[in-house]
Write an enzyme that holds these catalytic residues in place. Structure first.
Site, PDB file in Angstrom:
ATOM      1  N   HIS A 273      80.941  21.377  43.908  1.00 48.51           N
ATOM      2  CA  HIS A 273      81.689  22.602  43.603  1.00 48.51           C
ATOM      3  C   HIS A 273      83.176  22.296  43.721  1.00 48.51           C
ATOM      4  O   HIS A 273      83.590  21.488  44.537  1.00 48.51           O
ATOM      5  CB  HIS A 273      81.313  23.725  44.589  1.00 48.51           C
ATOM      6  CG  HIS A 273      81.673  25.072  44.080  1.00 48.51           C
ATOM      7  ND1 HIS A 273      82.909  25.611  44.275  1.00 48.51           N
ATOM      8  CD2 HIS A 273      80.979  25.970  43.349  1.00 48.51           C
ATOM      9  CE1 HIS A 273      82.954  26.815  43.717  1.00 48.51           C
ATOM     10  NE2 HIS A 273      81.788  27.057  43.138  1.00 48.51           N
ATOM     11  N   ASP A 331      73.727  27.430  41.536  1.00 41.73           N
ATOM     12  CA  ASP A 331      72.857  27.155  40.371  1.00 41.73           C
ATOM     13  C   ASP A 331      71.627  26.339  40.730  1.00 41.73           C
ATOM     14  O   ASP A 331      70.711  26.216  39.917  1.00 41.73           O
ATOM     15  CB  ASP A 331      73.670  26.412  39.300  1.00 41.73           C
ATOM     16  CG  ASP A 331      74.749  27.323  38.748  1.00 41.73           C
ATOM     17  OD1 ASP A 331      75.926  26.970  38.830  1.00 41.73           O
ATOM     18  OD2 ASP A 331      74.402  28.427  38.291  1.00 41.73           O
TER      19      ASP A 331
HETATM   20  C1  SDX Z   1      79.589  27.147  39.078  1.00 44.55           C
HETATM   21  O1  SDX Z   1      84.279  27.627  40.272  1.00 44.55           O
HETATM   22  C2  SDX Z   1      83.314  28.386  40.569  1.00 44.55           C
HETATM   23  O2  SDX Z   1      83.378  29.220  41.435  1.00 44.55           O
HETATM   24  C3  SDX Z   1      82.101  28.198  39.716  1.00 44.55           C
HETATM   25  C4  SDX Z   1      80.874  28.955  40.164  1.00 44.55           C
HETATM   26  C5  SDX Z   1      81.046  30.444  39.976  1.00 44.55           C
HETATM   27  O3  SDX Z   1      80.327  31.205  40.646  1.00 44.55           O
HETATM   28  O4  SDX Z   1      81.837  30.834  39.096  1.00 44.55           O
HETATM   29  O5  SDX Z   1      80.588  28.698  41.516  1.00 44.55           O
HETATM   30  C6  SDX Z   1      79.657  28.589  39.343  1.00 44.55           C
HETATM   31  O6  SDX Z   1      80.070  26.744  38.061  1.00 44.55           O
HETATM   32  C7  SDX Z   1      79.023  26.235  40.110  1.00 44.55           C
HETATM   33  C8  SDX Z   1      79.119  24.728  39.685  1.00 44.55           C
HETATM   34  C9  SDX Z   1      77.961  24.480  38.731  1.00 44.55           C
HETATM   35  N1  SDX Z   1      78.107  23.148  38.132  1.00 44.55           N
HETATM   36  C10 SDX Z   1      77.198  22.200  38.429  1.00 44.55           C
HETATM   37  O7  SDX Z   1      76.315  22.316  39.276  1.00 44.55           O
HETATM   38  C11 SDX Z   1      77.344  20.957  37.590  1.00 44.55           C
HETATM   39  C12 SDX Z   1      77.263  19.743  38.495  1.00 44.55           C
HETATM   40  N2  SDX Z   1      78.453  19.747  39.322  1.00 44.55           N
HETATM   41  C13 SDX Z   1      79.584  19.052  38.842  1.00 44.55           C
HETATM   42  O8  SDX Z   1      79.770  18.904  37.511  1.00 44.55           O
HETATM   43  C14 SDX Z   1      80.795  19.150  39.743  1.00 44.55           C
HETATM   44  O9  SDX Z   1      80.383  19.195  41.025  1.00 44.55           O
HETATM   45  C15 SDX Z   1      81.768  20.267  39.513  1.00 44.55           C
HETATM   46  C16 SDX Z   1      82.221  20.331  38.093  1.00 44.55           C
HETATM   47  C17 SDX Z   1      81.156  21.579  39.889  1.00 44.55           C
HETATM   48  C18 SDX Z   1      82.949  19.978  40.375  1.00 44.55           C
HETATM   49  O10 SDX Z   1      83.432  18.726  39.905  1.00 44.55           O
HETATM   50  P1  SDX Z   1      84.611  18.000  40.643  1.00 44.55           P
HETATM   51  O11 SDX Z   1      85.769  18.913  40.803  1.00 44.55           O
HETATM   52  O12 SDX Z   1      84.855  16.661  40.015  1.00 44.55           O
HETATM   53  O13 SDX Z   1      83.971  17.776  42.045  1.00 44.55           O
HETATM   54  P2  SDX Z   1      84.594  16.943  43.132  1.00 44.55           P
HETATM   55  O14 SDX Z   1      86.076  16.782  42.953  1.00 44.55           O
HETATM   56  O15 SDX Z   1      84.111  17.526  44.401  1.00 44.55           O
HETATM   57  O16 SDX Z   1      83.930  15.481  42.889  1.00 44.55           O
HETATM   58  C19 SDX Z   1      84.123  14.510  43.859  1.00 44.55           C
HETATM   59  C20 SDX Z   1      83.266  13.325  43.470  1.00 44.55           C
HETATM   60  C21 SDX Z   1      83.573  12.734  42.108  1.00 44.55           C
HETATM   61  O17 SDX Z   1      83.196  11.376  42.200  1.00 44.55           O
HETATM   62  P3  SDX Z   1      84.336  10.238  42.497  1.00 44.55           P
HETATM   63  O18 SDX Z   1      85.269  10.262  41.300  1.00 44.55           O
HETATM   64  O19 SDX Z   1      85.019  10.665  43.788  1.00 44.55           O
HETATM   65  O20 SDX Z   1      83.544   8.948  42.624  1.00 44.55           O
HETATM   66  O21 SDX Z   1      81.888  13.730  43.397  1.00 44.55           O
HETATM   67  C22 SDX Z   1      81.405  13.466  42.097  1.00 44.55           C
HETATM   68  C23 SDX Z   1      82.595  13.416  41.184  1.00 44.55           C
HETATM   69  O22 SDX Z   1      82.293  12.632  40.047  1.00 44.55           O
HETATM   70  N3  SDX Z   1      80.520  14.584  41.760  1.00 44.55           N
HETATM   71  C24 SDX Z   1      79.237  14.457  41.474  1.00 44.55           C
HETATM   72  C25 SDX Z   1      78.770  15.774  41.269  1.00 44.55           C
HETATM   73  N4  SDX Z   1      79.772  16.629  41.436  1.00 44.55           N
HETATM   74  C26 SDX Z   1      80.863  15.884  41.730  1.00 44.55           C
HETATM   75  N5  SDX Z   1      78.435  13.369  41.366  1.00 44.55           N
HETATM   76  C27 SDX Z   1      77.146  13.629  41.050  1.00 44.55           C
HETATM   77  N6  SDX Z   1      76.612  14.872  40.844  1.00 44.55           N
HETATM   78  C28 SDX Z   1      77.410  15.945  40.945  1.00 44.55           C
HETATM   79  N7  SDX Z   1      76.895  17.158  40.735  1.00 44.55           N
END
Ligand code: SDX
Length: 396
Positions: A273, A331
């Site tokens: 998130h 989700d």
């Molecule tokens: C919603 O914003 C909101 O409030 C949204 C929401 C709402 O109610 O409106 O809460 C609803 O959209 C929830 C999120 C739903 N999306 C997913 O579940 C999709 C999977 N999650 C990701 O795509 C991701 O976690 C995000 C997009 C939600 C956040 O992405 P970020 O900002 O890149 O997350 P981060 O900065 O915490 O990531 C840190 C690291 C990164 O790796 P490195 O570059 O450090 O090596 O964690 C990795 C990211 O690539 N990472 C994941 C991951 N989420 C982040 N790796 C694997 N699986 C994941 N799900």
């Protein structure tokens, strides 16, 4: 210092707006709607009470609730012409494509309430959007399965009405099961608002031009569709189905290895998130709802749910996820509950949009009613070419 909350100056420079609607503490995993913890609202209130809270700033008393429910109930039907609008879509169109069109199209049907600067227009548009979203989502579903539309029945609760429009048919009355209706209502409450997420920021930016409320909400629907945002619930179920296909729990390790592979774009959908670096409080409540619903349906051994719980357990112990503070978000379990209720995967994000409509409207209204607000105009850091001279075609 804003009221009870203090922010460090660095944060303030990144804030896109001030709002008194929803508060999130990502480190503590805390979510408040107008000061009320989501855990208390999910247990003690229904969705329309939560709508009243988000729109008007407080929970309704009995008389206020009766009046609000009756005003929403009166607007549950949609203009009959919308059925012809629907016919323009292919039957296999994604429900979010249909919903984006229908909600935007409401500007053409309800042009008597399109002046967003007029508080009366905003008030009726809010009631119309909240009231009609269940009807529109159910119509999109019925259209996709080739069944006749079921009209709203105003002696049913908001969530029971939605379920009847979804699953009822002219030949067979649908008796909504109380446990499933409560689960549906809880899904709506948990998805109602979430501060300045991508789709809410889209609604604010779109609405800041003075466009009508229906067009601004349609922009939010379009943004929510993305798999990184609201589309994650559908993507999460598809991910679980893929792991199931690979061999289920025994193959989780193989899947997690793919996720951790730097060269792979595979994400653990339903995890991570932008704000929560702790367990999303909504995911906890959604997991409880999963237990309740599957228990009531005698599906405690639902393989998808068992797979989700095994995946969650492994991920929460895995260094890759722990180091990155990746926890289940709303989700992760919502899809399993929706699937148990009988909602098709393709409709999960449309259900999310149905619930989030009240949050989008509350945030839009908060912005528009601030006399200081101006049209949004995010700035950029230009990284392109410095000024240069155009050469005639023959010399290029
Ligand atoms: C919603 O914003 C909101 O409030 C949204 C929401 C709402 O109610 O409106 O809460 C609803 O959209 C929830 C999120 C739903 N999306 C997913 O579940 C999709 C999977 N999650 C990701 O795509 C991701 O976690 C995000 C997009 C939600 C956040 O992405 P970020 O900002 O890149 O997350 P981060 O900065 O915490 O990531 C840190 C690291 C990164 O790796 P490195 O570059 O450090 O090596 O964690 C990795 C990211 O690539 N990472 C994941 C991951 N989420 C982040 N790796 C694997 N699986 C994941 N799900």
């Amino acid at each position: 210092q804003t009221g009870k909350f203090t922010y460090d100056p660095g944060f303030l420079s990144t804030a896109s707006c001030q709002s008194s609607i929803t508060y999130i503490d990502g480190d503590k995993g805390e979510l408040l709607y107008r000061g009320y913890p989501i855990e208390q609202l999910a247990v003690n209130c229904d969705f329309l009470e939560t709508c009243h809270l988000l729109l008007n700033g407080d929970l309704p008393n009995a008389a206020e609730k009766k009046d609000f429910v009756s005003r929403v109930t009166k607007h549950t039907m949609v203009n009959e012409q919308m059925q012809f609008f629907m016919r323009g879509f292919r039957r296999d169109a994604h429900p979010m494509a249909v919903l984006t069109g229908l909600v935007g199209g409401m500007s053409a049907f309800y042009h008597d309430t399109t002046d967003v600067t007029n508080p009366q227009h905003r008030e009726i548009a809010a009631i119309r959007l909240i009231a009609k979203m269940p009807t529109l989502v159910a119509m999109a579903y019925k259209y996709s399965v080739g069944q006749p539309y079921i009209y709203p029945k105003n002696d049913l609760s908001y969530s029971a009405n939605f379920m009847r429009m979804m699953f009822g048919t002219p030949c067979e009355e649908y008796q909504p099961d109380d446990v499933l209706v409560r689960a549906m209502d809880r899904i709506f409450i948990l998805h109602a608002d979430h501060e300045q997420n991508a789709s809410t920021s889209t609604v604010r930016l779109c609405g800041s031009s003075g466009t009508n409320p229906y067009a601004a909400i349609a922009a939010g629907v379009a943004c929510l569709w993305g798999p990184a945002h609201g589309g994650a619930n559908e993507a999460c179920l598809n991910m679980l189905a893929d792991i199931q296909q690979m061999g289920g729990v025994a193959k989780i390790g193989e899947f997690i290895t793919k996720v951790k592979d730097k060269n792979s774009s595979v994400k653990l959908m339903g995890f991570g998130h932008r704000v929560y670096k702790n367990y999303d409080p909504r995911a906890k409540l959604m997991r409880e709802t999963c237990h309740e619903v599957l228990g009531a349906l005698g599906l405690e051994n639902d393989p998808m749910f068992k797979l989700a719980m095994a995946l969650e357990k492994i991920a929460l112990e895995d260094e890759y996820f722990v180091a990155r503070k990746l926890y289940p978000n709303v989700d992760f379990y919502s899809g399993i509950v929706q699937r148990a209720i009988g909602i098709p995967v393709s409709l999960f994000t449309a259900v999310f949009a149905l619930a989030r409509t009240v949050g989008w409207i509350a945030q839009l209204n908060e912005m528009i009613s601030d006399p200081e607000y101006k049209i949004g105009r995010p700035r950029q850091l230009f990284t392109g070419s410095a000024t240069r001279q155009v050469k005639p075609l023959a010399e290029r």
